[in-house]
Design a protein around this motif. Structure first.
Motif, PDB file in Angstrom:
ATOM      1  N   GLU A  50     -15.366  -1.315  -8.545  1.00 46.35           N
ATOM      2  CA  GLU A  50     -16.029  -2.373  -7.779  1.00 46.35           C
ATOM      3  C   GLU A  50     -15.349  -2.432  -6.414  1.00 46.35           C
ATOM      4  O   GLU A  50     -14.294  -3.030  -6.234  1.00 46.35           O
ATOM      5  N   TRP A  51     -15.975  -1.766  -5.443  1.00 44.82           N
ATOM      6  CA  TRP A  51     -15.347  -1.577  -4.141  1.00 44.82           C
ATOM      7  C   TRP A  51     -15.478  -2.814  -3.270  1.00 44.82           C
ATOM      8  O   TRP A  51     -16.517  -3.474  -3.242  1.00 44.82           O
ATOM      9  N   ASN A  52     -14.404  -3.097  -2.540  1.00 40.76           N
ATOM     10  CA  ASN A  52     -14.370  -4.217  -1.610  1.00 40.76           C
ATOM     11  C   ASN A  52     -13.875  -3.730  -0.254  1.00 40.76           C
ATOM     12  O   ASN A  52     -13.245  -2.673  -0.140  1.00 40.76           O
ATOM     13  N   ALA A  53     -14.168  -4.529   0.764  1.00 41.02           N
ATOM     14  CA  ALA A  53     -13.675  -4.208   2.100  1.00 41.02           C
ATOM     15  C   ALA A  53     -12.151  -4.116   2.084  1.00 41.02           C
ATOM     16  O   ALA A  53     -11.481  -4.965   1.492  1.00 41.02           O
ATOM     17  N   GLY A  54     -11.629  -3.073   2.675  1.00 39.00           N
ATOM     18  CA  GLY A  54     -10.187  -2.869   2.716  1.00 39.00           C
ATOM     19  C   GLY A  54      -9.670  -1.953   1.634  1.00 39.00           C
ATOM     20  O   GLY A  54      -8.520  -1.499   1.700  1.00 39.00           O
ATOM     21  N   ASP A  55     -10.482  -1.683   0.602  1.00 41.49           N
ATOM     22  CA  ASP A  55     -10.094  -0.663  -0.378  1.00 41.49           C
ATOM     23  C   ASP A  55     -10.106   0.700   0.308  1.00 41.49           C
ATOM     24  O   ASP A  55     -10.794   0.903   1.324  1.00 41.49           O
ATOM     25  N   ILE A  56      -9.355   1.636  -0.255  1.00 37.04           N
ATOM     26  CA  ILE A  56      -9.222   2.955   0.385  1.00 37.04           C
ATOM     27  C   ILE A  56      -9.417   4.060  -0.647  1.00 37.04           C
ATOM     28  O   ILE A  56      -8.863   3.994  -1.753  1.00 37.04           O
ATOM     29  N   ILE A  57     -10.195   5.055  -0.285  1.00 34.58           N
ATOM     30  CA  ILE A  57     -10.319   6.292  -1.052  1.00 34.58           C
ATOM     31  C   ILE A  57      -9.589   7.379  -0.273  1.00 34.58           C
ATOM     32  O   ILE A  57      -9.874   7.605   0.909  1.00 34.58           O
TER      33      ILE A  57
ATOM     34  N   ASP B   2     -12.721   2.139   2.846  1.00 30.62           N
ATOM     35  CA  ASP B   2     -12.280   3.059   3.890  1.00 30.62           C
ATOM     36  C   ASP B   2     -11.947   4.411   3.263  1.00 30.62           C
ATOM     37  O   ASP B   2     -11.660   4.515   2.066  1.00 30.62           O
ATOM     38  N   VAL B   3     -11.971   5.450   4.075  1.00 30.21           N
ATOM     39  CA  VAL B   3     -11.654   6.805   3.628  1.00 30.21           C
ATOM     40  C   VAL B   3     -10.497   7.323   4.467  1.00 30.21           C
ATOM     41  O   VAL B   3     -10.525   7.232   5.706  1.00 30.21           O
ATOM     42  N   SER B   4      -9.481   7.844   3.800  1.00 26.61           N
ATOM     43  CA  SER B   4      -8.331   8.424   4.488  1.00 26.61           C
ATOM     44  C   SER B   4      -8.143   9.848   3.997  1.00 26.61           C
ATOM     45  O   SER B   4      -8.106  10.089   2.781  1.00 26.61           O
ATOM     46  N   THR B   5      -8.038  10.784   4.911  1.00 21.13           N
ATOM     47  CA  THR B   5      -7.994  12.201   4.552  1.00 21.13           C
ATOM     48  C   THR B   5      -6.630  12.806   4.871  1.00 21.13           C
ATOM     49  O   THR B   5      -6.148  12.732   6.012  1.00 21.13           O
TER      50      THR B   5
ATOM     51  N   PRO C 200      -2.459   1.111   5.287  1.00 24.19           N
ATOM     52  CA  PRO C 200      -2.310  -0.354   5.322  1.00 24.19           C
ATOM     53  C   PRO C 200      -2.571  -0.929   3.926  1.00 24.19           C
ATOM     54  O   PRO C 200      -3.577  -0.599   3.298  1.00 24.19           O
ATOM     55  N   ARG C 201      -1.675  -1.764   3.435  1.00 24.31           N
ATOM     56  CA  ARG C 201      -1.801  -2.314   2.083  1.00 24.31           C
ATOM     57  C   ARG C 201      -1.862  -3.837   2.125  1.00 24.31           C
ATOM     58  O   ARG C 201      -1.255  -4.472   3.001  1.00 24.31           O
ATOM     59  N   HIS C 202      -2.572  -4.417   1.148  1.00 23.57           N
ATOM     60  CA  HIS C 202      -2.640  -5.868   1.035  1.00 23.57           C
ATOM     61  C   HIS C 202      -2.896  -6.237  -0.421  1.00 23.57           C
ATOM     62  O   HIS C 202      -3.373  -5.403  -1.216  1.00 23.57           O
ATOM     63  N   PRO C 203      -2.577  -7.445  -0.843  1.00 19.11           N
ATOM     64  CA  PRO C 203      -2.739  -7.857  -2.242  1.00 19.11           C
ATOM     65  C   PRO C 203      -4.189  -7.711  -2.705  1.00 19.11           C
ATOM     66  O   PRO C 203      -5.131  -8.009  -1.968  1.00 19.11           O
ATOM     67  N   GLY C 204      -4.359  -7.242  -3.950  1.00 20.46           N
ATOM     68  CA  GLY C 204      -5.682  -7.107  -4.532  1.00 20.46           C
ATOM     69  C   GLY C 204      -6.432  -5.859  -4.105  1.00 20.46           C
ATOM     70  O   GLY C 204      -7.560  -5.615  -4.554  1.00 20.46           O
ATOM     71  N   GLN C 205      -5.828  -5.059  -3.262  1.00 16.29           N
ATOM     72  CA  GLN C 205      -6.480  -3.856  -2.738  1.00 16.29           C
ATOM     73  C   GLN C 205      -6.458  -2.733  -3.768  1.00 16.29           C
ATOM     74  O   GLN C 205      -5.497  -2.572  -4.514  1.00 16.29           O
TER      75      GLN C 205
ATOM     76  N   ALA D  99       3.182  16.385  -9.651  1.00 16.69           N
ATOM     77  CA  ALA D  99       4.091  15.680  -8.745  1.00 16.69           C
ATOM     78  C   ALA D  99       3.334  14.671  -7.891  1.00 16.69           C
ATOM     79  O   ALA D  99       3.843  13.572  -7.598  1.00 16.69           O
ATOM     80  N   LEU D 100       2.110  15.013  -7.472  1.00 17.28           N
ATOM     81  CA  LEU D 100       1.307  14.087  -6.673  1.00 17.28           C
ATOM     82  C   LEU D 100       0.895  12.871  -7.495  1.00 17.28           C
ATOM     83  O   LEU D 100       0.797  11.758  -6.956  1.00 17.28           O
ATOM     84  N   VAL D 101       0.638  13.069  -8.796  1.00 19.33           N
ATOM     85  CA  VAL D 101       0.349  11.934  -9.676  1.00 19.33           C
ATOM     86  C   VAL D 101       1.532  10.972  -9.703  1.00 19.33           C
ATOM     87  O   VAL D 101       1.370   9.739  -9.643  1.00 19.33           O
ATOM     88  N   GLN D 102       2.741  11.504  -9.782  1.00 21.01           N
ATOM     89  CA  GLN D 102       3.926  10.655  -9.811  1.00 21.01           C
ATOM     90  C   GLN D 102       4.086   9.886  -8.502  1.00 21.01           C
ATOM     91  O   GLN D 102       4.491   8.713  -8.499  1.00 21.01           O
ATOM     92  N   VAL D 103       3.770  10.521  -7.386  1.00 19.04           N
ATOM     93  CA  VAL D 103       3.804   9.827  -6.099  1.00 19.04           C
ATOM     94  C   VAL D 103       2.819   8.662  -6.111  1.00 19.04           C
ATOM     95  O   VAL D 103       3.128   7.547  -5.653  1.00 19.04           O
ATOM     96  N   CYS D 104       1.631   8.904  -6.638  1.00 23.97           N
ATOM     97  CA  CYS D 104       0.626   7.837  -6.737  1.00 23.97           C
ATOM     98  C   CYS D 104       1.142   6.675  -7.578  1.00 23.97           C
ATOM     99  O   CYS D 104       0.951   5.499  -7.225  1.00 23.97           O
ATOM    100  N   LYS D 105       1.777   6.977  -8.695  1.00 25.04           N
ATOM    101  CA  LYS D 105       2.307   5.917  -9.563  1.00 25.04           C
ATOM    102  C   LYS D 105       3.349   5.077  -8.832  1.00 25.04           C
ATOM    103  O   LYS D 105       3.367   3.842  -8.930  1.00 25.04           O
ATOM    104  N   GLU D 106       4.223   5.752  -8.112  1.00 22.16           N
ATOM    105  CA  GLU D 106       5.279   5.039  -7.390  1.00 22.16           C
ATOM    106  C   GLU D 106       4.712   4.097  -6.339  1.00 22.16           C
ATOM    107  O   GLU D 106       5.289   3.037  -6.054  1.00 22.16           O
ATOM    108  N   LEU D 107       3.557   4.459  -5.774  1.00 24.67           N
ATOM    109  CA  LEU D 107       2.994   3.699  -4.655  1.00 24.67           C
ATOM    110  C   LEU D 107       1.760   2.888  -5.056  1.00 24.67           C
ATOM    111  O   LEU D 107       1.002   2.440  -4.194  1.00 24.67           O
ATOM    112  N   ASP D 108       1.557   2.700  -6.381  1.00 30.29           N
ATOM    113  CA  ASP D 108       0.478   1.853  -6.892  1.00 30.29           C
ATOM    114  C   ASP D 108      -0.895   2.343  -6.419  1.00 30.29           C
ATOM    115  O   ASP D 108      -1.715   1.583  -5.890  1.00 30.29           O
ATOM    116  N   VAL D 109      -1.130   3.634  -6.618  1.00 27.97           N
ATOM    117  CA  VAL D 109      -2.393   4.272  -6.249  1.00 27.97           C
ATOM    118  C   VAL D 109      -2.991   4.910  -7.498  1.00 27.97           C
ATOM    119  O   VAL D 109      -2.287   5.589  -8.251  1.00 27.97           O
ATOM    120  N   TYR D 110      -4.285   4.686  -7.740  1.00 25.98           N
ATOM    121  CA  TYR D 110      -4.962   5.359  -8.847  1.00 25.98           C
ATOM    122  C   TYR D 110      -5.069   6.853  -8.542  1.00 25.98           C
ATOM    123  O   TYR D 110      -5.404   7.240  -7.419  1.00 25.98           O
TER     124      TYR D 110
END
Length: 427
Positions: free
Chosen positions: A105-112, A137-140, A164-169, A190-201
């Motif tokens: 459920e995408w919201n403004a400020g979410d990032i792919i 937003d999309v970040s490449t 840029p990060r914010h609560p609920g994002q 290794a990239l999966v572990q980086v995602c885990k450390e930085l709270d990224v799916y």
């Protein structure tokens, strides 16, 4: 597998294996990674199952089908080191990734987060999601060769940290396990572990993984989502793919695509993952022979000698064949250290770097390679443009020999010269 039983042990890998595939004798297949290749024994098993289905479709669909799907799911779960309740079948990797990404459920400020090497259909999906309400937003992240696994991991970490990060994002990263173009293994664990450390799916596009990447262990790598085709490197019938959704995320993927009759609203579920498996066991009438052919494909691979034997030959042939082709063309391989190479190799081709890629050029290459008017031999490979240079991706398989790369060298010299001449004439 009556044919295999009567044949006894398999012949040596190389051209002796061609008798187990229905290829045109004038066709040299160096693009197995594109669409997969169906072995004749697996095709025979598919035909047998098709006749069984058509003898009584009601019996098969209503009574027999679920048990066979469950058996295949158990086999794949063991193969990739996942829990069985985390594994379902989808049509192909693109279908599975669409199912997952459209479930958020995408919201403004979410990032792919994508990569410059993300598969074109998935990049298209991300553009579509950006255009839809919610407008994430999309970040490449840019990947260009020459590079290294260590550089990619460090760069990816820095890229995610810069967002840029914010609560609920929500931040969702789509990561290839093996990039399609160029054909290259990424350090995805290794990239999966980086995602885990930085709270990224983490959503792993493993389209090329099953049957090519050794020792897949999803339990250990622990991505949030992972999808892989079985019809590419595993030898099942086209199209069949497996989708992994970690138990903790099955509340996100609320519905199969298309939605199944057993769908329940989240408020009506006793637990988030309720009906997850059942939705994929039946979400409309399709031909279930392709995913069910996984059982026959695994039997064929075991008869060949198993995963280590298959991938050892294919990897060795990719490395040797790539070096041989580069020598014949007077060019180079993209992955000079070998850390990105499994069973696909990328070799520079003699085509003017000033010529930019286009659909017309893709069609021209395809016509000259696959449907030539001036020679009998047809050959498949995948020419592409990367970092201001033209390359071709070659897939090594159990039937491949160095002689195939020699044929490709001759054809590429001819095709590149003809294509450059025709494009120059048009200009």
């Amino acid at each position: 597998m009556t044919q295999l039983e009567s044949d006894g042990g398999p012949p040596p890998f190389g051209h002796a294996m061609l008798k187990y595939f229905p290829f045109d004798p004038d066709y040299v297949n160096l693009n197995h990674g594109g669409y997969g290749s169906l072995p004749l024994p697996v095709l025979a098993a598919c035909d047998k199952l098709t006749l069984r289905i058509e003898s009584n479709p009601d019996l098969f669909v209503r009574v027999d089908q679920t048990a066979l799907i469950t058996k295949c799911r158990a086999q794949i779960a063991e193969f990739v080191g996942a829990k069985m309740n985390e594994i379902v079948f989808v049509r192909n990797a693109t279908h599975g990734i669409n199912t997952i990404m459209r479930s958020f459920e995408w919201n403004a400020g979410d990032i792919i987060v994508t990569c410059s090497t993300t598969y074109n259909a998935i990049a298209g999906l991300v553009r579509f999601l950006h255009d839809c309400p919610g407008h994430p937003d999309v970040s490449t992240f840019v990947i260009q060769w020459p590079t290294s696994h260590a550089a990619i991991v460090a760069g990816y970490r820095a890229h995610l940290q810069s967002l840029p990060r914010h609560p609920g994002q929500k931040v969702v990263a789509i990561i290839d396990s093996i990039i399609s173009i160029p054909g290259a293994l990424l350090p995805w664990q290794a990239l999966v572990q980086v995602c885990k450390e930085l709270d990224v799916y983490s959503l792993i596009d493993g389209a090329h993984s099953i049957g090519q990447e050794p020792n897949i262990d999803l339990g250990k790598a622990n991505p949030d989502f992972w999808v892989s085709n079985c019809h590419k490197w595993m030898f099942s019938q086209r199209s069949s793919a497996v989708m992994f959704v970690a138990e903790r995320n099955q509340g996100i993927v609320k519905s199969s695509f298309p939605t199944s009759k057993v769908y329940r609203s989240p408020a009506d579920r006793a637990f988030p993952e309720e009906t997850f498996i059942e939705q994929y066991n039946w979400n409309g009438t399709i031909n279930f022979v392709p995913p069910l052919s996984i059982t026959a494909a695994l039997e064929f691979r075991e008869w060949l000698g198993g995963e280590d034997a298959i991938n050892s030959y294919c990897h060795n042939m990719a490395v040797r064949g790539g070096a041989h082709l580069a020598s014949l063309l007077g060019t180079r391989v993209m992955d000079e250290t070998g850390e990105f190479t499994l069973n696909m190799v990328n070799v520079q081709i003699p085509f003017p770097p000033s010529v930019q890629p286009s659909h017309a050029l893709d069609d021209l290459f395809s016509q000259k390679l696959l449907a030539p008017t001036n020679r009998k031999t047809k050959i498949s490979t995948y020419p592409f443009y990367h970092n201001n240079t033209w390359w071709t991706r070659c897939s090594a398989q159990i039937w491949t020999e160095l002689a195939d790369f020699e044929v490709l060298s001759d054809v590429l010299k001819e095709v590149c010269q003809e294509a450059a001449h025709e494009l120059q004439a048009v200009a």
